[in-house]
Design a protein around this motif. Sequence first.
Motif, PDB file in Angstrom:
ATOM      1  N   MET A 121      -2.399   2.696 -19.499  1.00  5.86           N
ATOM      2  CA  MET A 121      -2.581   2.991 -18.084  1.00  5.86           C
ATOM      3  C   MET A 121      -1.681   2.115 -17.234  1.00  5.86           C
ATOM      4  SD  MET A 121      -6.083   2.843 -15.854  1.00  5.86           S
ATOM      5  CE  MET A 121      -6.755   4.220 -16.775  1.00  5.86           C
ATOM      6  N   GLY A 122      -1.482   0.838 -17.664  1.00  5.77           N
ATOM      7  CA  GLY A 122      -0.671  -0.080 -16.876  1.00  5.77           C
ATOM      8  C   GLY A 122       0.807   0.175 -17.069  1.00  5.77           C
ATOM      9  N   HIS A 123       1.608  -0.487 -16.262  1.00  9.34           N
ATOM     10  CA  HIS A 123       3.047  -0.382 -16.414  1.00  9.34           C
ATOM     11  C   HIS A 123       3.646  -1.735 -16.117  1.00  9.34           C
ATOM     12  CE1 HIS A 123       2.630  -0.031 -12.091  1.00  9.34           C
ATOM     13  NE2 HIS A 123       3.908  -0.314 -11.976  1.00  9.34           N
ATOM     14  N   ASP A 124       4.931  -1.903 -16.382  1.00  5.33           N
ATOM     15  CA  ASP A 124       5.608  -3.180 -16.187  1.00  5.33           C
ATOM     16  C   ASP A 124       5.863  -3.389 -14.706  1.00  5.33           C
ATOM     17  OD1 ASP A 124       6.996  -5.474 -16.292  1.00  5.33           O
ATOM     18  OD2 ASP A 124       8.729  -4.685 -17.396  1.00  5.33           O
ATOM     19  N   GLN A 125       5.026  -4.248 -14.089  1.00  7.44           N
ATOM     20  CA  GLN A 125       5.150  -4.469 -12.664  1.00  7.44           C
ATOM     21  C   GLN A 125       6.285  -5.419 -12.322  1.00  7.44           C
ATOM     22  OE1 GLN A 125       1.309  -5.696 -11.270  1.00  7.44           O
ATOM     23  NE2 GLN A 125       0.292  -4.033 -12.329  1.00  7.44           N
ATOM     24  N   SER A 126       6.861  -6.094 -13.332  1.00 12.91           N
ATOM     25  CA  SER A 126       7.955  -7.023 -13.050  1.00 12.91           C
ATOM     26  C   SER A 126       9.183  -6.305 -12.528  1.00 12.91           C
ATOM     27  CB  SER A 126       8.300  -7.809 -14.329  1.00 12.91           C
ATOM     28  OG  SER A 126       8.765  -6.924 -15.330  1.00 12.91           O
ATOM     29  N   MET A 127       9.278  -4.978 -12.782  1.00 14.14           N
ATOM     30  CA  MET A 127      10.440  -4.213 -12.340  1.00 14.14           C
ATOM     31  C   MET A 127      10.220  -3.564 -10.981  1.00 14.14           C
ATOM     32  SD  MET A 127      12.452  -4.806 -14.787  1.00 14.14           S
ATOM     33  CE  MET A 127      13.785  -3.665 -14.411  1.00 14.14           C
ATOM     34  N   ASP A 128       8.985  -3.683 -10.449  1.00 19.38           N
ATOM     35  CA  ASP A 128       8.672  -3.030  -9.180  1.00 19.38           C
ATOM     36  C   ASP A 128       9.223  -3.828  -8.006  1.00 19.38           C
ATOM     37  OD1 ASP A 128       7.299  -0.949 -10.347  1.00 19.38           O
ATOM     38  OD2 ASP A 128       5.417  -2.059 -10.393  1.00 19.38           O
ATOM     39  N   PRO A 129       9.618  -3.171  -6.921  1.00 16.90           N
ATOM     40  CA  PRO A 129      10.025  -3.897  -5.729  1.00 16.90           C
ATOM     41  C   PRO A 129       8.839  -4.620  -5.125  1.00 16.90           C
ATOM     42  CG  PRO A 129       9.834  -1.565  -5.257  1.00 16.90           C
ATOM     43  CD  PRO A 129       9.678  -1.712  -6.740  1.00 16.90           C
ATOM     44  N   VAL A 130       9.079  -5.775  -4.536  1.00 13.69           N
ATOM     45  CA  VAL A 130       8.018  -6.538  -3.899  1.00 13.69           C
ATOM     46  C   VAL A 130       7.793  -5.988  -2.502  1.00 13.69           C
ATOM     47  CG1 VAL A 130       7.288  -8.812  -3.113  1.00 13.69           C
ATOM     48  CG2 VAL A 130       8.595  -8.600  -5.230  1.00 13.69           C
ATOM     49  N   LEU A 131       6.558  -5.593  -2.231  1.00 15.71           N
ATOM     50  CA  LEU A 131       6.206  -5.055  -0.934  1.00 15.71           C
ATOM     51  C   LEU A 131       5.397  -6.091  -0.165  1.00 15.71           C
ATOM     52  CD1 LEU A 131       5.055  -1.467  -1.949  1.00 15.71           C
ATOM     53  CD2 LEU A 131       7.274  -2.138  -1.041  1.00 15.71           C
ATOM     54  N   THR A 132       5.498  -6.082   1.121  1.00 18.68           N
ATOM     55  CA  THR A 132       4.687  -6.947   1.965  1.00 18.68           C
ATOM     56  C   THR A 132       3.874  -6.083   2.903  1.00 18.68           C
ATOM     57  OG1 THR A 132       6.343  -7.139   3.713  1.00 18.68           O
ATOM     58  CG2 THR A 132       6.497  -8.697   1.895  1.00 18.68           C
ATOM     59  N   GLY A 133       2.846  -6.694   3.500  1.00 22.33           N
ATOM     60  CA  GLY A 133       2.001  -5.951   4.419  1.00 22.33           C
ATOM     61  C   GLY A 133       2.775  -5.395   5.596  1.00 22.33           C
ATOM     62  N   ALA A 134       3.875  -6.077   5.987  1.00 23.10           N
ATOM     63  CA  ALA A 134       4.646  -5.628   7.136  1.00 23.10           C
ATOM     64  C   ALA A 134       5.356  -4.301   6.863  1.00 23.10           C
ATOM     65  CB  ALA A 134       5.661  -6.705   7.530  1.00 23.10           C
ATOM     66  N   GLU A 135       5.573  -3.982   5.559  1.00 25.83           N
ATOM     67  CA  GLU A 135       6.293  -2.769   5.204  1.00 25.83           C
ATOM     68  C   GLU A 135       5.371  -1.566   5.062  1.00 25.83           C
ATOM     69  OE1 GLU A 135       8.672  -3.493   1.733  1.00 25.83           O
ATOM     70  OE2 GLU A 135       9.141  -5.513   2.383  1.00 25.83           O
ATOM     71  N   VAL A 136       4.081  -1.773   5.191  1.00 25.67           N
ATOM     72  CA  VAL A 136       3.106  -0.705   5.003  1.00 25.67           C
ATOM     73  C   VAL A 136       2.373  -0.481   6.321  1.00 25.67           C
ATOM     74  CG1 VAL A 136       1.049   0.036   3.762  1.00 25.67           C
ATOM     75  CG2 VAL A 136       2.820  -1.262   2.570  1.00 25.67           C
ATOM     76  N   GLY A 137       2.388   0.750   6.804  1.00 20.65           N
ATOM     77  CA  GLY A 137       1.715   1.069   8.056  1.00 20.65           C
ATOM     78  C   GLY A 137       0.298   1.550   7.824  1.00 20.65           C
ATOM     79  N   LEU A 138      -0.461   1.619   8.908  1.00 14.96           N
ATOM     80  CA  LEU A 138      -1.840   2.079   8.821  1.00 14.96           C
ATOM     81  C   LEU A 138      -1.931   3.520   8.336  1.00 14.96           C
ATOM     82  CD1 LEU A 138      -3.817   0.674  11.880  1.00 14.96           C
ATOM     83  CD2 LEU A 138      -4.139   0.174   9.461  1.00 14.96           C
TER      84      LEU A 138
ATOM     85  N   ASP B 165      -2.814   2.743 -10.792  1.00 15.06           N
ATOM     86  CA  ASP B 165      -2.026   2.551 -12.013  1.00 15.06           C
ATOM     87  C   ASP B 165      -1.801   1.051 -12.185  1.00 15.06           C
ATOM     88  OD1 ASP B 165      -0.486   2.828 -14.231  1.00 15.06           O
ATOM     89  OD2 ASP B 165       1.311   3.498 -13.182  1.00 15.06           O
ATOM     90  N   SER B 166      -2.685   0.427 -12.965  1.00 17.61           N
ATOM     91  CA  SER B 166      -2.654  -1.024 -13.101  1.00 17.61           C
ATOM     92  C   SER B 166      -3.314  -1.399 -14.417  1.00 17.61           C
ATOM     93  CB  SER B 166      -3.408  -1.672 -11.929  1.00 17.61           C
ATOM     94  OG  SER B 166      -4.768  -1.275 -11.950  1.00 17.61           O
ATOM     95  N   THR B 167      -3.346  -2.694 -14.695  1.00 18.17           N
ATOM     96  CA  THR B 167      -4.043  -3.152 -15.891  1.00 18.17           C
ATOM     97  C   THR B 167      -5.542  -3.146 -15.628  1.00 18.17           C
ATOM     98  OG1 THR B 167      -3.744  -5.438 -15.146  1.00 18.17           O
ATOM     99  CG2 THR B 167      -2.139  -4.571 -16.709  1.00 18.17           C
ATOM    100  N   VAL B 168      -6.286  -2.604 -16.559  1.00 19.43           N
ATOM    101  CA  VAL B 168      -7.740  -2.489 -16.438  1.00 19.43           C
ATOM    102  C   VAL B 168      -8.380  -2.988 -17.725  1.00 19.43           C
ATOM    103  CG1 VAL B 168      -9.691  -0.944 -16.061  1.00 19.43           C
ATOM    104  CG2 VAL B 168      -7.510  -0.468 -14.934  1.00 19.43           C
ATOM    105  N   HIS B 169      -9.324  -3.911 -17.593  1.00 14.42           N
ATOM    106  CA  HIS B 169     -10.089  -4.382 -18.746  1.00 14.42           C
ATOM    107  C   HIS B 169     -11.573  -4.170 -18.477  1.00 14.42           C
ATOM    108  CE1 HIS B 169      -6.713  -7.375 -20.123  1.00 14.42           C
ATOM    109  NE2 HIS B 169      -6.448  -6.125 -20.427  1.00 14.42           N
ATOM    110  N   ARG B 170     -12.270  -3.764 -19.496  1.00 17.43           N
ATOM    111  CA  ARG B 170     -13.721  -3.558 -19.386  1.00 17.43           C
ATOM    112  C   ARG B 170     -14.425  -4.609 -20.234  1.00 17.43           C
ATOM    113  NH1 ARG B 170     -17.552  -0.634 -22.404  1.00 17.43           N
ATOM    114  NH2 ARG B 170     -19.331   0.125 -21.184  1.00 17.43           N
ATOM    115  N   ILE B 171     -15.439  -5.233 -19.654  1.00 14.60           N
ATOM    116  CA  ILE B 171     -16.240  -6.222 -20.364  1.00 14.60           C
ATOM    117  C   ILE B 171     -17.666  -5.704 -20.443  1.00 14.60           C
ATOM    118  CG2 ILE B 171     -17.024  -8.615 -20.452  1.00 14.60           C
ATOM    119  CD1 ILE B 171     -14.721  -9.346 -18.560  1.00 14.60           C
ATOM    120  N   GLN B 172     -18.165  -5.533 -21.655  1.00 17.11           N
ATOM    121  CA  GLN B 172     -19.567  -5.165 -21.835  1.00 17.11           C
ATOM    122  C   GLN B 172     -20.374  -6.450 -21.972  1.00 17.11           C
ATOM    123  OE1 GLN B 172     -21.206  -1.963 -21.910  1.00 17.11           O
ATOM    124  NE2 GLN B 172     -22.880  -3.425 -21.662  1.00 17.11           N
TER     125      GLN B 172
END
Length: 328
Positions: free
Chosen positions: A1-18, A78-85
């Motif tokens: 499910m996860g992917h390599d986030q090291s290759m993703d562009p870094v986003l900041t809150g200023a770049e995302v609108g409401l 789309d991220s890393t997900v772990h389940r703990i029982q």
Amino acid sequence: MGHDQSMDPVLTGAEVGLDEVHAVASEAQRAMTKVIEGKDDVVRTSLTVLLAGGHLLVEDVPGVGKTMLAKALARTVDSTVHRIQFTPDLLPSDITGVSVFHQDTHTFEFRPGAVFANVVVGDEINRASPKTQSALLEAMEERQVTADGRTYPLPDPFLVMATQNPFEMEGTYPLPEAQRDRFMARISMGYPDTAAELRMLANHGSGSPLADLRPVTDAVKVAALIKAVEKLHASPALQQYVVDLVAATRTSPHLRLGASPRAGLQLLRAARAHAALEERDHVLPDDVQHLVTTVLAHRVILSGDAELSGASVADVLDSIVASVPVPG
């Protein structure tokens, strides 16, 4: 499910609108409501906690969809997900990780535990011992794990969605106050209505609807959305209103334990997220009032007299909201 986030562009809150915050949340809500039948308010609250960068506690009797809700939210990102029982024999090192000694190099290597993920689904958290439950305290508050004198940061974003059965049920340990205080919000699923239960029989009978659920965003975008929500305007009068509400829980004769300063911080963060979902760039008292019970109820404890009178925590909080003056 996860992917390599090291290759993703870094986003900041200023770049995302409401508008983008609302668009992503709306798409996630549409996807989740296909899995969680007839519980739009529960789904919306879970998304509010996600956008506020908090942790969510889902409490109810077995079989009403607590784990399904947690898995559905996890799958929309789309991220890393772990389940703990959580079980009585679960060890703290199973959650945080353990240092392993290598004979050939005479060095220790840290092997991360299940908590090292963007989304951690903790199933039946109150079936583990208090010692094991406490292993989550540092991770949930400081977003890090300390082992053998070294500190290891957790991924960003980091969300714990824990489910628990009512503590009266057999084989459960009540969560200590310090643990409950780490959760931004607590919700109950409740039983579905007749129409929703009929749809559930029709749609879930031949397979799990989770199999068809696809991510609508990823961890990098969620981290940027959280930063954008943090920038929503909350006036000094609104902040004073939050402080007044939290302070009123400490002086109420109906409560023997009031809300902590952390509760006020998380109430304001959740109110900002709620305002963003309403497509507003500022927080209103309505946002705060909408979330008071969800954010504060699991942190306060009724007095003996209030319990004897049959009052509920929700009743007491409603009376406090009604008594605290609303800023103009």
